[in-house]
Design an enzyme around this catalytic site. Structure first.
Site, PDB file in Angstrom:
ATOM      1  N   THR A  58       0.803  -1.220   0.000  1.00 35.32           N
ATOM      2  CA  THR A  58       0.000   0.000   0.000  1.00 35.32           C
ATOM      3  C   THR A  58       0.838   1.273   0.000  1.00 35.32           C
ATOM      4  O   THR A  58       0.594   2.188  -0.775  1.00 35.32           O
ATOM      5  CB  THR A  58      -0.947  -0.001   1.217  1.00 35.32           C
ATOM      6  OG1 THR A  58      -1.724  -1.195   1.196  1.00 35.32           O
ATOM      7  CG2 THR A  58      -1.863   1.205   1.199  1.00 35.32           C
ATOM      8  N   HIS A 111      -1.749  -1.333  -6.075  1.00 37.19           N
ATOM      9  CA  HIS A 111      -1.212  -2.655  -6.391  1.00 37.19           C
ATOM     10  C   HIS A 111      -2.383  -3.535  -6.805  1.00 37.19           C
ATOM     11  O   HIS A 111      -3.551  -3.126  -6.702  1.00 37.19           O
ATOM     12  CB  HIS A 111      -0.482  -3.283  -5.198  1.00 37.19           C
ATOM     13  CG  HIS A 111      -1.293  -3.303  -3.933  1.00 37.19           C
ATOM     14  ND1 HIS A 111      -2.358  -4.160  -3.739  1.00 37.19           N
ATOM     15  CD2 HIS A 111      -1.213  -2.551  -2.796  1.00 37.19           C
ATOM     16  CE1 HIS A 111      -2.905  -3.938  -2.566  1.00 37.19           C
ATOM     17  NE2 HIS A 111      -2.229  -2.955  -1.968  1.00 37.19           N
TER      18      HIS A 111
END
Length: 544
Positions: free
Chosen positions: A80, A338
């Site tokens: 993250t 992601h």
């Protein structure tokens, strides 16, 4: 389907629509006065491709703009903090310092040697799990910071489901920054809370006080349902419908309601702060985290993710409709920090040779084995199952050298390990200049290597090895160097933009310079890693 999330909009926004914009003068005619940058946490390009035919709301609108379906978080550390750090700085983690969500710093005087990526560890009492939020460790400027330097009147605002998403997208010079802290929306800034924040916290308190009945899935989601037994102690998943008991904050966070709240708060902040109504462009960055929590909790392959994405599509549509009614001249960019892969138990049903990680690969377990073989004291290794692994700083030089030989051999011969790199090896790898889909593993690792923070070893697992052995909490994750974690959509939209589907391989670091070119903000190309994406309508890319 029972779309209970949308009721939050009525609670969070006053009866009037967003305030009409004031007259503007400084920017070129047609320049967007409001840039809306959205990161959908764990929204892989695979998920976008799979569900794109079923979108009919906000995601369908964005899919009608300029679509790069082969965007890349090109680095190996697909987590993250690194992912969000690339989006609005235009830099890779190797330059901006965000090598992971956390790293080991053995120079810390506290017992907890792990440092959280959005933590100010210098604050007394701070730890990697109970921390003081700060952008201290981000070493690159965000677009919002650059806007405020160029035009004093520009506002840089962030709202997100995670503190690290809000921090990495807004940087140091944020006017407002709000994120969920597990109980309410909070900030690390001294700015007074606008009325929309007070309304949001009151609305969520009321929402959590009542039980939540299950959603009614449409046929496309029913087709995804099927109970999957999870190894490692986890509960069966696959046919969840987000029913929730009163007071269940974890269930709220891993549900469509979470993103609905963040979007409603973002709309309220735009209204309260009169964003987009000044003489220069404003930026609001929005971190939507529910897709990530749903993916971790249930895996991205079942009915749960289907319900989440269709709800997100609807809530984004509501959000854009509010902006439309305001009359604001706005532009939207959406991407992800992601991707993610499904749980191995469901992948195996599809013929994929997937597995959960061998617990013996944990750094602590591996360190104990090495310590016993070499008759050493201390932990020897610090870290996790994969990613950065650190040698105990108390080891004598000779013992460390022997431990490195043992660790390299032990990791390399394990059948679940694809590659192991030493920090010395990664220092010597040149940053790649080719298309991100062609990068070697070493090049992917180099893009998220920073000498002062990265580990002494970098351990990369083979494809389809999930680094979660104990599934009592999360059952699926990301963080690998493989394309199911690296490849994300990048969508640009503004009113009147012609539809364009682009198949070339680009990077999330290209978003910032492209947006800068859209509003006429000059960027020193040597200060970033990204490039302006030519052909995006409205972006006047500088000549190279």
């Amino acid at each position: 389907m029972r779309w209970w999330v949308s009721a939050l909009w009525l609670a969070l926004l006053p009866s009037a629509a967003c305030a009409q914009p004031a007259a503007v003068a400084k920017l070129a005619p047609g320049t967007p006065r409001l840039l809306v940058v959205i990161s959908v946490d764990q929204f892989s390009a695979d998920l976008f491709d799979e569900y794109r035919p079923h979108f009919s709301g906000g995601l369908a609108r964005l899919a009608g703009g300029t679509v790069f379906r082969n965007g890349y978080q090109s680095h190996a550390a697909t987590e993250t903090c690194p992912g969000h750090s690339t989006i609005l700085t235009g830099t890779r983690p190797t330059r901006n310092g965000m090598i992971a969500n956390a790293w080991v710093d053995q120079s810390q005087s506290r017992s907890d040697k792990t440092v959280y990526c959005a933590e100010d560890e210098g604050v007394p009492g701070s730890s990697s799990t109970a921390y003081t939020v700060s952008p201290l460790h981000l070493t690159a400027m965000t677009l919002g910071e650059r806007l405020k330097l160029a035009w004093a009147g520009s506002r840089n605002v962030a709202v997100a489901g995670k503190d690290r998403a809000a921090v990495m997208m807004s940087g140091r010079a944020a006017d407002q920054r709000w994120y969920w802290n597990g109980k309410r929306f909070a900030t690390d800034l001294r700015a007074a809370p606008p009325a929309s924040v007070t309304r949001a916290n009151a609305a969520v308190t009321a929402l959590l006080a009542a039980p939540q009945p299950p959603l009614d899935p449409p046929p496309v989601c029913i087709a995804k349902a099927g109970i999957i037994e999870v190894q490692g102690g986890g509960k069966p998943v696959g046919n969840g419908r987000f029913a929730r008991a009163a007071g269940d904050t974890a269930g709220y966070r891993a549900s469509p309601a979470f993103d609905g709240t963040v979007l409603a708060l973002a709309a309220g902040l735009i209204q309260d702060l009169r964003m987009g109504a000044g003489t220069s462009s404003d930026l609001i960055s929005i971190g939507l985290s529910a897709t990530d929590y749903v993916g971790h909790t249930y895996g991205p392959g079942g009915q749960e993710m289907c319900l989440q994405l269709l709800s997100l599509d609807r809530d984004l549509g509501d959000f854009f409709a509010l902006l439309d009614r305001s009359g604001l001249n706005y532009a939207v960019t959406l991407t992800a920090d992601h991707g993610g892969e499904d749980i191995p138990e469901r992948l195996r049903l599809k013929g994929v040779a997937a597995a959960r990680v061998d617990p013996a690969l944990g750094a602590v377990q591996m360190g104990k084995q090495i310590s016993a073989r070499l008759k050493l004291s201390g932990p020897v290794l610090l870290g996790d199952f994969s990613g950065d692994v650190y040698f105990d700083s108390s080891l004598k030089p000779g013992d460390r050298a022997r431990a490195q030989v043992e660790a390299l051999a032990a990791y390399s011969r394990h059948p679940q390990v694809e590659a192991v790199f030493t920090s010395g090896q990664l220092r010597r790898v040149a940053m790649p200049t080719t298309s991100p889909d062609k990068w070697t593993l070493a090049e992917r690792a180099r893009a998220s290597f920073e000498p002062k923070r990265s580990g002494d070893l970098l351990v990369l697992l083979k494809p389809h090895v999930t680094p979660i052995a104990d599934t009592h909490s999360y059952i699926s994750t990301h963080g690998s160097p493989w394309d199911y974690d690296r490849r994300v959509p990048i969508l640009f939209w503004r009113p009147g933009m012609a539809a364009a589907n682009r198949d070339e391989h680009v990077e999330t670091i290209d978003i910032m310079p492209t947006l800068a070119a859209t509003i006429g903000l000059r960027i020193d190309s040597t200060s970033i890693d990204g490039k302006c994406l030519s052909g995006v309508q409205g972006a006047a890319c500088p000549s190279r």
